[in-house]
Design a protein around this motif. Structure first.
Motif, PDB file in Angstrom:
ATOM      1  N   LYS A  88      -3.909  50.602  31.889  1.00  0.00           N
ATOM      2  CA  LYS A  88      -5.352  50.646  30.783  1.00  0.00           C
ATOM      3  C   LYS A  88      -5.583  49.539  30.061  1.00  0.00           C
ATOM      4  O   LYS A  88      -6.937  49.691  29.557  1.00  0.00           O
ATOM      5  CB  LYS A  88      -5.146  52.406  30.183  1.00  0.00           C
ATOM      6  N   LEU A  89      -4.049  49.368  29.347  1.00  0.00           N
ATOM      7  CA  LEU A  89      -4.817  47.654  28.356  1.00  0.00           C
ATOM      8  C   LEU A  89      -5.588  46.495  29.052  1.00  0.00           C
ATOM      9  O   LEU A  89      -6.440  46.284  28.408  1.00  0.00           O
ATOM     10  CB  LEU A  89      -3.046  47.729  28.086  1.00  0.00           C
ATOM     11  N   PHE A  90      -4.937  46.619  29.749  1.00  0.00           N
ATOM     12  CA  PHE A  90      -5.488  45.488  30.855  1.00  0.00           C
ATOM     13  C   PHE A  90      -7.456  45.856  31.295  1.00  0.00           C
ATOM     14  O   PHE A  90      -8.200  44.901  30.907  1.00  0.00           O
ATOM     15  CB  PHE A  90      -5.220  44.472  31.706  1.00  0.00           C
ATOM     16  N   ALA A  91      -7.434  46.477  31.533  1.00  0.00           N
ATOM     17  CA  ALA A  91      -8.826  47.447  31.869  1.00  0.00           C
ATOM     18  C   ALA A  91     -10.237  46.845  31.531  1.00  0.00           C
ATOM     19  O   ALA A  91     -10.484  46.110  32.191  1.00  0.00           O
ATOM     20  CB  ALA A  91      -9.000  48.904  32.394  1.00  0.00           C
ATOM     21  N   PRO A  92     -10.381  47.006  30.263  1.00  0.00           N
ATOM     22  CA  PRO A  92     -11.546  46.121  29.430  1.00  0.00           C
ATOM     23  C   PRO A  92     -11.128  45.084  29.345  1.00  0.00           C
ATOM     24  O   PRO A  92     -12.791  43.803  29.006  1.00  0.00           O
ATOM     25  CB  PRO A  92     -11.498  46.614  28.201  1.00  0.00           C
ATOM     26  N   TYR A  93     -10.679  44.192  30.051  1.00  0.00           N
ATOM     27  CA  TYR A  93     -10.451  42.682  29.963  1.00  0.00           C
ATOM     28  C   TYR A  93      -9.991  41.704  31.162  1.00  0.00           C
ATOM     29  O   TYR A  93     -10.232  40.945  31.573  1.00  0.00           O
ATOM     30  CB  TYR A  93      -9.394  41.576  28.879  1.00  0.00           C
ATOM     31  N   ALA A  94     -10.928  42.685  32.634  1.00  0.00           N
ATOM     32  CA  ALA A  94     -11.000  42.440  33.867  1.00  0.00           C
ATOM     33  C   ALA A  94     -11.923  41.414  33.918  1.00  0.00           C
ATOM     34  O   ALA A  94     -11.520  40.367  35.214  1.00  0.00           O
ATOM     35  CB  ALA A  94     -11.290  43.203  34.769  1.00  0.00           C
ATOM     36  N   HIS A  95     -12.414  41.267  33.508  1.00  0.00           N
ATOM     37  CA  HIS A  95     -14.076  40.495  33.824  1.00  0.00           C
ATOM     38  C   HIS A  95     -13.386  38.480  33.220  1.00  0.00           C
ATOM     39  O   HIS A  95     -14.146  37.875  33.769  1.00  0.00           O
ATOM     40  CB  HIS A  95     -15.393  40.573  32.981  1.00  0.00           C
ATOM     41  N   VAL A  96     -12.349  38.644  32.719  1.00  0.00           N
ATOM     42  CA  VAL A  96     -12.115  37.651  32.414  1.00  0.00           C
ATOM     43  C   VAL A  96     -10.672  36.934  32.603  1.00  0.00           C
ATOM     44  O   VAL A  96      -9.904  37.934  32.921  1.00  0.00           O
ATOM     45  CB  VAL A  96     -12.278  37.307  30.332  1.00  0.00           C
ATOM     46  N   ARG A  97     -10.782  35.876  33.157  1.00  0.00           N
ATOM     47  CA  ARG A  97      -9.496  34.957  33.815  1.00  0.00           C
ATOM     48  C   ARG A  97      -8.375  35.178  32.987  1.00  0.00           C
ATOM     49  O   ARG A  97      -8.712  34.590  31.472  1.00  0.00           O
ATOM     50  CB  ARG A  97      -9.833  33.964  34.218  1.00  0.00           C
ATOM     51  N   LYS A  98      -7.376  34.924  32.949  1.00  0.00           N
ATOM     52  CA  LYS A  98      -6.479  34.690  32.354  1.00  0.00           C
ATOM     53  C   LYS A  98      -5.288  34.034  33.078  1.00  0.00           C
ATOM     54  O   LYS A  98      -5.150  33.771  33.740  1.00  0.00           O
ATOM     55  CB  LYS A  98      -5.463  36.072  31.831  1.00  0.00           C
ATOM     56  N   VAL A  99      -4.585  33.480  32.381  1.00  0.00           N
ATOM     57  CA  VAL A  99      -3.119  32.398  32.504  1.00  0.00           C
ATOM     58  C   VAL A  99      -2.138  32.546  31.396  1.00  0.00           C
ATOM     59  O   VAL A  99      -1.886  32.847  30.681  1.00  0.00           O
ATOM     60  CB  VAL A  99      -3.078  30.935  31.831  1.00  0.00           C
ATOM     61  N   THR A 100      -1.286  32.624  32.622  1.00  0.00           N
ATOM     62  CA  THR A 100       0.705  33.422  32.292  1.00  0.00           C
ATOM     63  C   THR A 100       0.744  32.113  31.816  1.00  0.00           C
ATOM     64  O   THR A 100       1.451  31.674  32.616  1.00  0.00           O
ATOM     65  CB  THR A 100       0.594  34.689  33.458  1.00  0.00           C
ATOM     66  N   ILE A 101       2.075  31.679  30.117  1.00  0.00           N
ATOM     67  CA  ILE A 101       2.523  31.059  29.900  1.00  0.00           C
ATOM     68  C   ILE A 101       3.820  31.659  29.775  1.00  0.00           C
ATOM     69  O   ILE A 101       4.245  32.585  28.902  1.00  0.00           O
ATOM     70  CB  ILE A 101       2.249  30.269  29.081  1.00  0.00           C
TER      71      ILE A 101
ATOM     72  N   LYS B  66      -6.733  25.247  24.296  1.00  0.00           N
ATOM     73  CA  LYS B  66      -7.301  24.622  25.205  1.00  0.00           C
ATOM     74  C   LYS B  66      -7.616  25.071  26.486  1.00  0.00           C
ATOM     75  O   LYS B  66      -8.880  25.085  27.160  1.00  0.00           O
ATOM     76  CB  LYS B  66      -7.204  23.117  25.521  1.00  0.00           C
ATOM     77  N   ILE B  67      -6.858  26.261  26.550  1.00  0.00           N
ATOM     78  CA  ILE B  67      -6.728  26.719  27.934  1.00  0.00           C
ATOM     79  C   ILE B  67      -8.125  28.582  26.918  1.00  0.00           C
ATOM     80  O   ILE B  67      -9.073  28.717  28.074  1.00  0.00           O
ATOM     81  CB  ILE B  67      -6.093  27.213  28.228  1.00  0.00           C
ATOM     82  N   ALA B  68      -8.047  28.093  26.127  1.00  0.00           N
ATOM     83  CA  ALA B  68      -8.574  29.613  25.742  1.00  0.00           C
ATOM     84  C   ALA B  68     -10.368  28.602  25.513  1.00  0.00           C
ATOM     85  O   ALA B  68     -11.539  29.284  25.576  1.00  0.00           O
ATOM     86  CB  ALA B  68      -8.563  30.061  24.455  1.00  0.00           C
ATOM     87  N   ALA B  69      -9.976  27.850  25.042  1.00  0.00           N
ATOM     88  CA  ALA B  69     -11.421  27.051  25.013  1.00  0.00           C
ATOM     89  C   ALA B  69     -12.201  26.793  26.259  1.00  0.00           C
ATOM     90  O   ALA B  69     -13.064  26.837  26.383  1.00  0.00           O
ATOM     91  CB  ALA B  69     -11.302  25.444  23.976  1.00  0.00           C
ATOM     92  N   ALA B  70     -11.957  26.559  26.810  1.00  0.00           N
ATOM     93  CA  ALA B  70     -12.406  26.685  28.451  1.00  0.00           C
ATOM     94  C   ALA B  70     -13.146  28.067  29.468  1.00  0.00           C
ATOM     95  O   ALA B  70     -12.901  28.172  30.149  1.00  0.00           O
ATOM     96  CB  ALA B  70     -11.237  25.927  29.355  1.00  0.00           C
ATOM     97  N   GLY B  71     -11.870  29.107  28.560  1.00  0.00           N
ATOM     98  CA  GLY B  71     -12.602  30.168  28.472  1.00  0.00           C
ATOM     99  C   GLY B  71     -11.536  31.865  29.432  1.00  0.00           C
ATOM    100  O   GLY B  71     -11.881  32.421  29.773  1.00  0.00           O
ATOM    101  N   PHE B  72     -10.669  30.873  29.110  1.00  0.00           N
ATOM    102  CA  PHE B  72      -9.354  31.969  29.758  1.00  0.00           C
ATOM    103  C   PHE B  72      -8.430  32.502  28.661  1.00  0.00           C
ATOM    104  O   PHE B  72      -8.322  32.005  27.338  1.00  0.00           O
ATOM    105  CB  PHE B  72      -8.113  31.104  29.989  1.00  0.00           C
ATOM    106  N   MET B  73      -7.954  33.582  28.613  1.00  0.00           N
ATOM    107  CA  MET B  73      -7.047  34.683  27.217  1.00  0.00           C
ATOM    108  C   MET B  73      -5.705  34.127  28.221  1.00  0.00           C
ATOM    109  O   MET B  73      -5.393  33.395  29.452  1.00  0.00           O
ATOM    110  CB  MET B  73      -7.201  36.046  27.959  1.00  0.00           C
TER     111      MET B  73
END
Length: 343
Positions: free
Chosen positions: A68-81, A103-110
C-alpha cells in the motif's frame, strides 16, 4: 517437488466469503482475496503451532501495508542501496554513497534503503527525504530509523527479514551495493540468485567500491576462482553484476540499462520484452542469429501487445519483441538486453 494439492471446493464457504467481500464494499483482485481468506480459515485445522500462525499473520500484515505504501509511486523507478550500517560519515564510502544518492535521484530515480545508519543514512542524505523510502527492521539492539526518513510517511518497519527482503527486490529497478557485512553480502547473493533463476526481473546490480578500493574486486576474484572455476556457476552468470569505484559510472550503468529496455514478462510460452524503440528488421535478424542458443520455439520477432497484456493494461503503448525463451540462461539474456540498449 510436487505442488500442494488443491482440495475440493467448498461452495458454501466460498459463497460466505464472497458475501463478506461484498459487505466490505468489494475492491481489487476479489478472487485472489477470497482465496487468501479461504486459506486463512484452513489454518484453524491445518496449523496447530501458535508461533507458525503468528509468522503468517505478521507477514501478511507487513506485506499488505508495504505494498500500500509503495503503490502511489509505482510509476517511478527505484534503486535500493545496501551497505554497512557501521560505516561512519568520515569514511570515503559514506561520502560516496551521499554522492551516488544525490546523482541517482537527479537522474529520476527514488532510493530505497534499510533506513538505518551508515550507508543507509548516506543514501537517504544524498537523495533527500522526498526521493527516499525506508524499509526498517526491528532488532533487539538496533536500529532506529535515520533522521532523514524517521518522520517520513514512506517508512515501513518489518519484524521479519524475509518480508523486508521481498519488498526490496519487488520494488527495485536496480540495486547498488557498497561495502558491508553479512547482511550486505546476503542481499547481494539473494539478488543474484533470484535473477539467475528467473524469480525476479533482470535489473542492474552495481557493486560500488570506494575510490581505489578492493572490497568488491576481491569478492569478484573469489567468485571467479572458486564458483566459476569449479563450474558451480555459468560464465554467463558474471553478466548479472558490474563493479565500479566511481559514482558517476554507477549511475551510468543503471540509467543505460533502461535506455531502450523497459520491462519484460512471460505470456504463456512467449517471453515479451517491452522497448522504448523497436528494432529494425536487420537488427531482429541479427538477434536471432547471435542469440539462437536462448530460443526454444518461436524466433525473436516484433509483436503487438498480447491480449493478456491488453487485459492487464500492461504498457500496451510500447513496441515489443517476443520469443520462446529457454527459461534457463538469464545471464545470457542480460547480454541480449545490453544489445537492445545499444541499438
Amino acid at each position: 517437488m510436487t505442488r500442494p494439492e488443491k482440495p475440493p471446493a467448498d461452495p458454501g464457504l466460498r459463497r460466505r466469503i464472497e458475501e463478506l467481500i461484498r459487505y466490505k464494499g468489494g475492491g481489487f483482485n476479489e478472487d485472489s482475496v477470497a482465496d487468501i481468506v479461504e486459506n486463512a480459515l484452513k489454518l484453524l485445522a491445518d496449523v496447530r503451532d501458535t508461533g507458525d500462525v503468528k509468522v503468517i499473520q505478521t507477514a501478511l500484515r507487513e506485506l499488505r501495508y508495504a505494498f500500500k505504501l509503495f503503490a502511489p509511486y509505482a510509476h517511478v523507478r527505484k534503486v535500493t542501496i545496501f551497505g554497512s550500517s557501521r560505516t561512519l560519515p568520515a569514511k570515503l564510502e559514506y561520502q560516496q554513497a551521499i554522492e551516488f544518492g544525490r546523482k541517482i535521484a537527479a537522474a529520476g530515480f527514488m532510493v530505497i534503503t534499510g533506513a538505518g545508519p551508515g550507508i543507509m543514512h548516506a543514501g537517504h542524505e544524498g537523495a533527500g527525504p522526498k526521493n527516499s523510502f525506508g524499509a526498517n527492521i526491528r532488532l533487539p539492539w538496533e536500529q532506529a530509523a535515520n533522521p532523514v526518513i524517521r518522520e517520513d510517511k514512506k517508512l515501513v518497519t518489518f519484524k521479519y527479514f524475509f518480508t523486508r527482503k521481498l519488498i526490496f527486490i519487488r520494488h527495485s529497478d536496480a540495486i547498488a551495493l557498497f561495502p558491508g557485512g553479512f547482511g550486505t553480502l546476503d542481499e547481494g547473493y539473494e539478488a543474484l540468485t533470484l535473477m539467475q533463476t528467473g524469480k525476479s526481473q533482470l535489473m542492474p546490480l552495481v557493486l560500488i567500491d570506494r575510490p581505489g578500493g578492493t572490497y568488491w574486486r576481491t569478492w569478484d576474484k573469489t567468485v571467479r576462482e572458486h564458483l566459476l572455476r569449479d563450474q558451480l556457476i555459468s560464465p554467463d552468470d558474471l553478466n548479472l553484476y558490474q563493479i565500479t569505484d566511481n559514482a558517476d559510472q554507477a549511475v551510468k550503468i543503471i540509467t543505460r540499462f533502461y535506455r531502450n529496455f523497459h520491462s519484460s514478462r512471460f505470456v504463456k510460452e512467449l517471453f515479451v520484452i517491452r522497448l522504448n524503440h523497436p528494432p529494425s528488421d536487420t537488427a531482429v535478424a541479427a538477434l536471432n542469429e547471435d542469440f539462437a542458443d536462448l530460443i526454444v520455439g518461436p524466433a525473436i520477432q516484433r509483436i503487438a501487445a498480447t491480449p493478456e497484456e491488453v487485459a492487464d493494461n500492461d504498457h500496451v503503448e510500447l513496441p515489443r519483441i517476443a520469443f520462446g525463451f529457454n527459461r534457463r540462461d538469464y545471464g545470457r539474456l542480460r547480454q541480449l538486453i545490453d544489445v537492445l540498449n545499444g541499438l
